[in-house]
Motif scaffolding. Structure first.
Motif, short mmCIF file in Angstrom:
data_model
loop_
_atom_site.label_atom_id
_atom_site.label_comp_id
_atom_site.label_asym_id
_atom_site.label_seq_id
_atom_site.Cartn_x
_atom_site.Cartn_y
_atom_site.Cartn_z
N MET A 261 0.84 -1.20 0.00
CA MET A 261 0.00 0.00 0.00
C MET A 261 0.88 1.26 0.00
O MET A 261 1.89 1.32 0.66
N THR A 262 0.47 2.20 -0.77
CA THR A 262 1.22 3.45 -0.78
C THR A 262 0.36 4.55 -0.17
O THR A 262 -0.76 4.80 -0.62
N VAL A 263 0.91 5.12 0.86
CA VAL A 263 0.16 6.15 1.57
C VAL A 263 0.37 7.50 0.91
O VAL A 263 -0.55 8.31 0.78
N LEU A 264 1.63 7.71 0.48
CA LEU A 264 1.98 9.03 -0.03
C LEU A 264 1.64 9.15 -1.51
O LEU A 264 1.81 8.21 -2.27
N PRO A 265 1.14 10.32 -1.91
CA PRO A 265 0.99 10.55 -3.35
C PRO A 265 2.37 10.60 -3.99
O PRO A 265 3.37 10.83 -3.32
N LYS A 266 2.41 10.36 -5.30
CA LYS A 266 3.67 10.24 -6.00
C LYS A 266 4.54 11.50 -5.88
O LYS A 266 5.75 11.42 -5.69
N TRP A 267 3.89 12.66 -5.96
CA TRP A 267 4.69 13.90 -5.91
C TRP A 267 5.36 14.07 -4.56
O TRP A 267 6.48 14.56 -4.46
N ALA A 268 4.69 13.62 -3.50
CA ALA A 268 5.29 13.75 -2.17
C ALA A 268 6.52 12.85 -2.07
O ALA A 268 7.54 13.22 -1.50
N ASP A 269 6.39 11.67 -2.64
CA ASP A 269 7.49 10.72 -2.58
C ASP A 269 8.68 11.21 -3.39
O ASP A 269 9.83 11.06 -2.98
N ALA A 270 8.41 11.79 -4.55
CA ALA A 270 9.50 12.15 -5.46
C ALA A 270 10.09 13.52 -5.15
O ALA A 270 11.26 13.75 -5.41
N ILE A 271 9.28 14.42 -4.61
CA ILE A 271 9.77 15.79 -4.44
C ILE A 271 9.79 16.22 -2.98
O ILE A 271 10.81 16.71 -2.49
N LEU A 272 8.68 15.99 -2.28
CA LEU A 272 8.58 16.53 -0.92
C LEU A 272 9.62 15.91 0.02
O LEU A 272 10.32 16.62 0.74
N ILE A 273 9.74 14.57 -0.02
CA ILE A 273 10.67 13.91 0.90
C ILE A 273 12.13 14.33 0.65
O ILE A 273 12.82 14.73 1.59
N PRO A 274 12.59 14.29 -0.61
CA PRO A 274 13.97 14.76 -0.82
C PRO A 274 14.18 16.20 -0.39
O PRO A 274 15.19 16.53 0.23
N LEU A 275 13.18 17.05 -0.69
CA LEU A 275 13.34 18.46 -0.31
C LEU A 275 13.45 18.62 1.20
O LEU A 275 14.30 19.35 1.70
N LEU A 276 12.59 17.91 1.93
CA LEU A 276 12.64 18.01 3.39
C LEU A 276 13.98 17.50 3.91
O LEU A 276 14.59 18.09 4.80
N SER A 277 14.45 16.38 3.32
CA SER A 277 15.72 15.81 3.77
C SER A 277 16.86 16.78 3.54
O SER A 277 17.73 16.96 4.40
N ILE A 278 16.85 17.43 2.36
CA ILE A 278 17.92 18.38 2.06
C ILE A 278 17.83 19.57 3.00
O ILE A 278 18.84 20.08 3.48
N LEU A 279 16.59 19.97 3.28
CA LEU A 279 16.40 21.10 4.20
C LEU A 279 17.02 20.79 5.55
O LEU A 279 17.75 21.61 6.12
N ILE A 280 16.78 19.57 6.05
CA ILE A 280 17.35 19.19 7.34
C ILE A 280 18.88 19.24 7.26
O ILE A 280 19.55 19.78 8.14
N SER A 281 19.44 18.68 6.16
CA SER A 281 20.91 18.68 6.03
C SER A 281 21.45 20.10 6.03
O SER A 281 22.48 20.37 6.64
N PHE A 282 20.74 20.99 5.33
CA PHE A 282 21.23 22.36 5.24
C PHE A 282 21.12 23.09 6.57
O PHE A 282 21.98 23.89 6.92
N VAL A 283 20.05 22.81 7.31
CA VAL A 283 19.91 23.45 8.62
C VAL A 283 21.08 23.02 9.51
O VAL A 283 21.71 23.85 10.18
N ILE A 284 21.39 21.72 9.49
CA ILE A 284 22.51 21.25 10.33
C ILE A 284 23.81 21.88 9.85
O ILE A 284 24.62 22.35 10.66
N SER A 285 24.02 21.92 8.53
CA SER A 285 25.24 22.55 8.02
C SER A 285 25.31 24.00 8.46
O SER A 285 26.38 24.50 8.83
N GLY A 286 24.16 24.68 8.42
CA GLY A 286 24.10 26.07 8.85
C GLY A 286 24.52 26.22 10.30
O GLY A 286 25.27 27.13 10.66
N LEU A 287 24.06 25.28 11.13
CA LEU A 287 24.43 25.33 12.54
C LEU A 287 25.94 25.13 12.71
O LEU A 287 26.57 25.79 13.54
#
Lengths: 322, 366
Positions: free
Chosen positions: B1-27
């Motif tokens: 079963m897939t809970v997430l729509p395709k766009w969330a899987d392909a775009i939202l998750i990577p973007l959030l992950s990169i955002l977290i990495s950048f926040v840590i790098s910023g710190l």
């Protein structure tokens, strides 16, 4: 080649084998519990930096040791979080940890000391100094046995002795205790461990913590025993050689001792091209000796010299049935 | 079963992950005593503020597209090719040998020849671990790591013993000669009257890399072979029932992967006009981050490679102006790999819960 040269090469072998041995046993505990760890290298590097840095600041190598081991265990915690709690890919997590360590150590070193990514060189109480075993001077006059005792067995830092004692200790824990039995079972068949009412998650976290501790000691020895201070990328692939040694040893502690000594011997030889030339009367390129541990591992992995079979559930996150 | 729509899987998750990495790098940057936004400004100015900056950014991007595709094709077959570094090293050797062997009359002849040389050597270096995995069951991750080190040692040996010119102390080959010189962006854009810095190394290889992305897409999603590779990656057993040979898939996917890494040589070796030690400079490993971030899709790979090209060039500028070592990029790379790769579920699990709550109002998720 005379006896004294041989002793020198063997002495270097012991020194170079020690960090490999710690890292190899670290990997052994971890992989026996079903967690692949290609982040040994990174943990070792982080520990090398923090132990040297804190030892340089505090002047005490023991406080440095504590800092190094803590750093290594923190990275091990990240690996645990990724590979146990969030069931991520253990290989990717290991790769990430290597990069984190390699980047962070230089950044912080530059910030703290401003010496281009190294720590000041350590001396006195900020280093693990060589220990002279009793009667070493007295016996050094005795040919062969006495010389070996004085040159080869005596005169290492305490971590070398700890490293060699860790081998029987690991063997005993893994093969003779209840904890060890469960640990091995978690790496072979975690469902069975779970059915027996033992917590697989906690078991694997314990294994990862031990792995962090041992990798930490490898790094501490590297920066405060083998060398006097941290330099950029000083682990230089030892984490991967240790991984190679682990496969070579087929995930067994005593074999690990043997394979680490062998790979340490190759490293020692690459420092002494003159000896290699004198013995083999061949001009063996130093690069070949450098690459030999890796080539040997590939040969072993290819199954041409015995078969290396990893723990069965290695690399698989454990998902408890609902 | 897939809970997430395709766009969330392909775009939202990577973007959030990169955002977290950048926040840590910023710190981390903050800890190092620099305002992260000031650091970002320096990086943007240095990497994107001039045609010189763009020239370097796109030069690095070209490398990362090739190594990103290298990792991506392996991911499609659920193989973890950590050996891109070694394969690109050998690719560099292949391309250099081609360039040195013949006094090429014109780059239009030299380029395809060097491309083939690089691809062949890269593919050959990937073939051995692939064969060992397919036929002898040796773990490809370990063997490819070992092959990285063997490649590095081999390269030192060859450069020092055979390839460096007589009397030279520098472990590098002689220059390839004018016939193997690739047109730079300044030459290409000059044709249509757009001025571009002539000291920046971006060259025609960038367009070859884009072409490679197109071919990659066609191969993976529009050919029978690509279908088989993906089927094998999804389920080895199912692929086996469908008559797809696992051994063949491993070997083919790895050969393509190694060839793509080897193609990088036209940019990193041919454009620099000689083969130097460590011409790959870690691009093989960055390829892993690029492929993970780009979800192994060519468009994602291009975007991620561009981001890393920017980080690489911008990081160099930061090192120059702000006393922050270049190793900052390695840290960011590690964070991106960690969050987009290993800690994927950390972002995914809460997100799935949120989407479930939106879909079924009034009921608690999962």
């Amino acid at each position: 080649m005379d006896f004294l040269t041989l002793l020198q090469v063997l002495d270097t072998t012991v020194r170079l084998a020690t960090p490999l041995l710690f890292a190899c046993l670290a990997g052994l505990v971890c992989e026996r519990a079903g967690i692949f760890d290609i982040g040994l290298e990174g943990k070792m590097l982080a520990s090398a930096f923090f132990s040297a840095a804190v030892a340089a600041i505090s002047g005490s190598v023991w406080i440095g040791l504590l800092a190094g081991v803590t750093a290594s265990m923190a990275l091990a915690g990240v690996h645990g979080l990724a590979s146990i709690t969030f069931r991520g890919n253990q290989l990717i997590s290991g790769v990430a940890i290597n990069f984190l360590a390699s980047g962070l150590t230089v950044l912080i070193a530059q910030d703290w000391f401003g010496q281009g990514g190294r720590t000041p060189s350590l001396s006195g109480g900020a280093r693990f100094n060589e220990i002279k075993l009793p009667f070493a001077d007295l016996l050094s006059g005795l040919p062969y046995i006495g010389q070996s005792y004085a040159e080869l067995f005596s005169g290492h830092s305490i971590l070398v002795y700890v490293g060699f004692l860790t081998v029987p200790l690991t063997w005993w824990v893994i093969f003779r205790t209840r904890f060890g039995l469960r640990l091995r079972a978690a790496g072979e068949n975690p469902e069975a461990v779970d059915t027996a009412g033992v917590n697989v998650i906690r078991l694997r976290y314990t294994a990862i913590a031990i792995c962090g501790l041992l990798c930490g000691l490898a790094g501490v020895y590297l920066a405060t025993g083998l060398q006097a201070g941290f330099v950029k990328e000083m682990s230089s692939g030892r984490g991967f050689i240790a991984l190679a040694a682990l496969i070579f040893a087929k995930w067994r502690p005593w074999y690990a001792l043997f394979s680490c000594l062998l790979f340490g011997f190759f490293q020692a030889l690459s420092f002494r091209p003159d000896v290699v030339k004198a013995v083999t009367s061949l001009d063996v390129p130093g690069q070949l000796l450098d690459a030999l541990p890796y080539i040997l591992t590939v040969v072993i992995l290819a199954g041409f010299v015995g078969k290396a079979i990893p723990p069965r559930a290695g690399g698989e996150p454990y998902v408890k049935e609902n | 079963m897939t809970v997430l729509p395709k766009w969330a899987d392909a775009i939202l998750i990577p973007l959030l992950s990169i955002l977290i990495s950048f926040v840590i790098s910023g710190l981390v940057i903050l800890y190092l005593g620099l305002n992260p936004f000031e650091a970002l400004r320096l990086m943007v100015t240095g990497a994107l503020g001039s045609s010189y900056g763009w020239g370097y950014t796109l030069y690095y991007t070209t490398n990362f597209i090739f190594t990103g595709l290298c990792a991506a094709i392996a991911f499609h077959a659920r193989l973890f090719n950590i050996g891109g570094e070694g394969q690109a090293t050998l690719g560099g050797l292949g391309a250099a040998l081609v360039c040195l062997a013949i006094p090429w009359p014109h780059w239009t002849l030299a380029l395809p020849a060097a491309l083939i040389g690089g691809a062949l050597f890269g593919a050959a270096w990937a073939f051995i671990p692939a064969w060992l995995q397919a036929r002898r069951g040796s773990h490809i991750v370990i063997t490819t790591i070992m092959f990285n080190y063997i490649a590095a040692a081999l390269m030192v040996y060859l450069l020092v013993e055979f390839l460096k010119p007589e009397g030279s102390m520098d472990p590098a080959t002689r220059r390839f000669g004018p016939g193997a010189e690739l047109p730079l962006f300044s030459d290409i854009f000059g044709l249509v009257g757009i001025p571009f810095s002539s000291s920046a190394p971006a060259n025609i290889s960038f367009f070859i890399a884009l072409l490679a992305c197109l071919l990659f897409w066609l191969l993976v999603w529009r050919t029978r072979l690509g279908y088989e590779i993906r089927a094998y990656g999804h389920s080895e057993t199912a692929a086996g029932y469908a008559g797809i040979s696992p051994a063949r898939m491993i070997i083919v996917a790895m050969i393509v992967s190694g060839a793509l890494a080897g193609c990088m040589a036209i940019n990193s070796v041919m454009a620099t006009e000689r083969l130097v030690l460590n011409s790959v400079e870690g691009a093989g490993f960055i390829g892993l981050a690029v492929a993970l971030m780009g979800r192994s899709h060519p468009v994602g790979v291009i975007l991620a490679a561009l981001l890393f090209g920017f980080l690489y060039q911008g990081g160099g500028e930061l090192a120059l102006w702000a006393n922050i070592p270049r190793e900052l990029i390695i840290l960011i790379q590690g964070l991106v790999i960690l969050f987009t790769g290993a800690l994927d579920n950390m972002v995914r699990m809460p997100l799935e819960r949120i989407f479930l709550m939106i879909r079924r109002p009034g009921r608690q998720g999962a």
